[in-house]
Design a protein around this motif. Structure first.
Motif, mmCIF file in Angstrom:
data_model
loop_
_atom_site.group_PDB
_atom_site.id
_atom_site.type_symbol
_atom_site.label_atom_id
_atom_site.label_comp_id
_atom_site.label_asym_id
_atom_site.label_seq_id
_atom_site.Cartn_x
_atom_site.Cartn_y
_atom_site.Cartn_z
ATOM 1 N N CYS A 278 65.641 1.601 9.892
ATOM 2 C CA CYS A 278 66.618 3.170 9.811
ATOM 3 C C CYS A 278 67.663 2.964 9.358
ATOM 4 O O CYS A 278 68.747 3.371 8.705
ATOM 5 C CB CYS A 278 67.608 2.856 11.583
ATOM 6 N N ASN A 279 67.660 1.405 8.311
ATOM 7 C CA ASN A 279 68.300 1.497 6.806
ATOM 8 C C ASN A 279 69.832 0.669 7.222
ATOM 9 O O ASN A 279 70.091 1.908 6.624
ATOM 10 C CB ASN A 279 67.656 2.644 6.355
ATOM 11 N N LYS A 380 71.705 -0.932 0.823
ATOM 12 C CA LYS A 380 70.023 0.030 1.549
ATOM 13 C C LYS A 380 69.306 -0.122 0.919
ATOM 14 O O LYS A 380 68.229 0.164 1.236
ATOM 15 C CB LYS A 380 71.343 1.547 2.082
ATOM 16 N N ARG A 381 69.782 0.106 -0.361
ATOM 17 C CA ARG A 381 68.273 -0.244 -1.046
ATOM 18 C C ARG A 381 67.371 -1.394 -0.764
ATOM 19 O O ARG A 381 66.229 -0.877 -0.887
ATOM 20 C CB ARG A 381 68.392 -0.337 -2.678
ATOM 21 N N ALA A 384 65.441 -1.252 2.257
ATOM 22 C CA ALA A 384 64.802 -0.710 2.203
ATOM 23 C C ALA A 384 63.794 -1.366 1.832
ATOM 24 O O ALA A 384 62.397 -0.671 1.683
ATOM 25 C CB ALA A 384 64.715 0.982 0.892
ATOM 26 N N GLU A 385 63.542 -1.836 0.478
ATOM 27 C CA GLU A 385 62.866 -2.921 -0.253
ATOM 28 C C GLU A 385 62.158 -3.916 0.778
ATOM 29 O O GLU A 385 60.496 -3.790 0.731
ATOM 30 C CB GLU A 385 63.305 -3.666 -1.292
ATOM 31 N N LEU A 387 61.622 -3.345 3.835
ATOM 32 C CA LEU A 387 60.893 -2.942 5.017
ATOM 33 C C LEU A 387 59.660 -2.287 4.651
ATOM 34 O O LEU A 387 58.511 -2.192 4.613
ATOM 35 C CB LEU A 387 61.728 -1.394 5.488
ATOM 36 N N ARG A 388 59.559 -2.009 3.022
ATOM 37 C CA ARG A 388 58.280 -1.504 2.456
ATOM 38 C C ARG A 388 57.327 -2.523 1.988
ATOM 39 O O ARG A 388 55.934 -2.136 2.861
ATOM 40 C CB ARG A 388 58.151 -1.595 0.312
#
Length: 409
Positions: A278-279, A380-381, A384-385, A387-388
């Protein structure tokens, strides 16, 4: 086909329930029975015992409940003797599940471990039991699969079902609308004190204290507490009353409160993966006694206790050595008793495993994010990195079900 499941904690119950539903798609005639919780029962598993009511930690709690677990094990042995079971599927909970595995193997029943215990992190010699009693390990984490393979275990990488389960979860828009209307403007700070009784009792006061430190600097925040059960909510409400504080408490709204949050403070556990998905920038706080803290240092072989931080380490590339860092250590002496400030700053989820009050230090990270939008966006970035790279398997549950059904048939 008859499958015997054994799960002992709320998170294990949820994972097992999702797997049961997926197996039924491939083998609708399958009968499910075993140890678990309400999620498994709802999915169609006949429970011999609701084990989630006894989710425990540490040696003392295990000793005080010894005779209960002994009785449960005898139930399993009797069932294996009188019923034809095609396979036993274990879900985490190693202290009890090793005994279930041994009992099954004595009756010639194949055993599979779905969501295996983190033996690579704690007391690595237990991998011998995995080799002796388990026919196949379904690994949710890539570094975990490599470690089990290095130690002679039959294993399959399936991806982490938590990511799939999170994608399937739906928030209640009516609840969120009511929440925003009732508690005004300002960033939401969600408090996640855990699903075990002892976690809540050990961590709640200092997590609240950390939030009060944050509120003294960022008075516009809206704290909210996600309680696992009504019993926990009643305990939390009583503690807030004694402390003279008012913070809204919600039961069964963990998903909504995570998604509504700007950032969170949480105990260590699988919830960290939901927070990653969920970042949500998060501080992990885990208070234990001085003796358990000392004992865990004798057995722990990972620098971090949070899965998100271990995943982040596993994907790093060391330019000096030209290799990816190993996520675990073979020697206790190289694991620091306490991360350095610089090391904690590098963590995606700054973590505090502590026997003393570190609420002010934990609050500093939350204040750091909440008082500077640019720093919050950067965090948050970073999430996200990660999670990818971590969420690459479309359907871990589908893969797990196919592997199990094919192997058992």
């Amino acid at each position: 086909m008859k499958l015997f499941f054994s799960a002992g904690e709320p998170s294990g119950d949820a994972h097992a329930a999702a797997l049961i539903e997926k197996i039924r798609e491939y083998a609708p005639e399958t009968e499910f029975v075993g140890f678990g919780g309400p999620g498994m029962e709802k999915a169609g598993c006949r429970l011999l015992v609701d084990m989630t009511k006894l989710a425990i930690m540490w040696v003392f709690q295990a000793i005080t409940n010894y005779f209960k677990f002994r009785g449960f094990l005898e139930q399993a042995k009797q069932y294996f003797m009188t019923e034809k079971v095609d396979a036993v599927i274990l879900v985490d909970y190693p202290g009890f599940n090793w005994h279930v595995a041994k009992a099954a193997k004595e009756r010639g029943i194949p055993v599979y471990y779905f969501m295996p215990p983190q033996v690579w992190s704690w007391a690595q010699w237990r991998v011998k039991k995995m080799r002796r009693f388990v026919d196949g390990v379904l690994c949710p984490l890539p570094f975990e699969m490599r470690w089990f393979e290095e130690h002679g275990c039959e294993c399959t990488y399936i991806g982490h079902p938590f990511f799939e389960e999170i994608r399937r979860k739906k928030s209640d828009p009516a609840f969120l609308e009511s929440f925003y209307e009732s508690y005004g403007d300002g960033p939401v700070l969600t408090i996640l004190p855990g699903s075990r009784n002892q976690e809540v009792k050990a961590n709640l006061d200092e997590m609240i204290l950390a939030v009060e430190y944050v509120r003294s600097v960022c008075p516009n925040i809206r704290p909210a507490i996600a309680a696992f059960s009504t019993m926990h909510a009643e305990y939390i409400q009583e503690r807030l009353k004694e402390l003279g504080l008012t913070i809204p408490i919600f039961v069964g709204r963990t998903t909504e409160l995570i998604r509504a949050a700007e950032c969170c403070i949480a105990v260590s556990g699988s919830v960290s993966l939901e927070l990653l998905a969920c970042n949500k920038p998060t501080v992990v706080y885990y208070r234990v006694g001085s003796l358990p803290l000392f004992i865990q240092r004798l057995f722990r072989r990972t620098r971090y206790i949070t899965l998100v931080n271990l995943l982040a380490v596993d994907r790093e590339y060391d330019a000096e050595t030209g290799r990816t860092p190993v996520f675990y250590e073979k020697s206790m002496s190289v694991i620091p008793a306490e991360p350095s400030p610089a090391d904690r700053d590098r963590m995606l989820f700054p973590e505090f495993l502590t026997a003393k009050d570190r609420s002010k230090d934990a609050a500093a990270y939350l204040i750091h994010w909440l008082s500077d939008p640019a720093k919050l966006a950067r965090q948050k970035r970073r999430l996200a990195e990660l999670l990818r790279t971590a969420d690459r398997i479309d359907s871990p549950l589908d893969r797990a079900a196919r592997v199990l059904v094919d192997a058992i048939r």
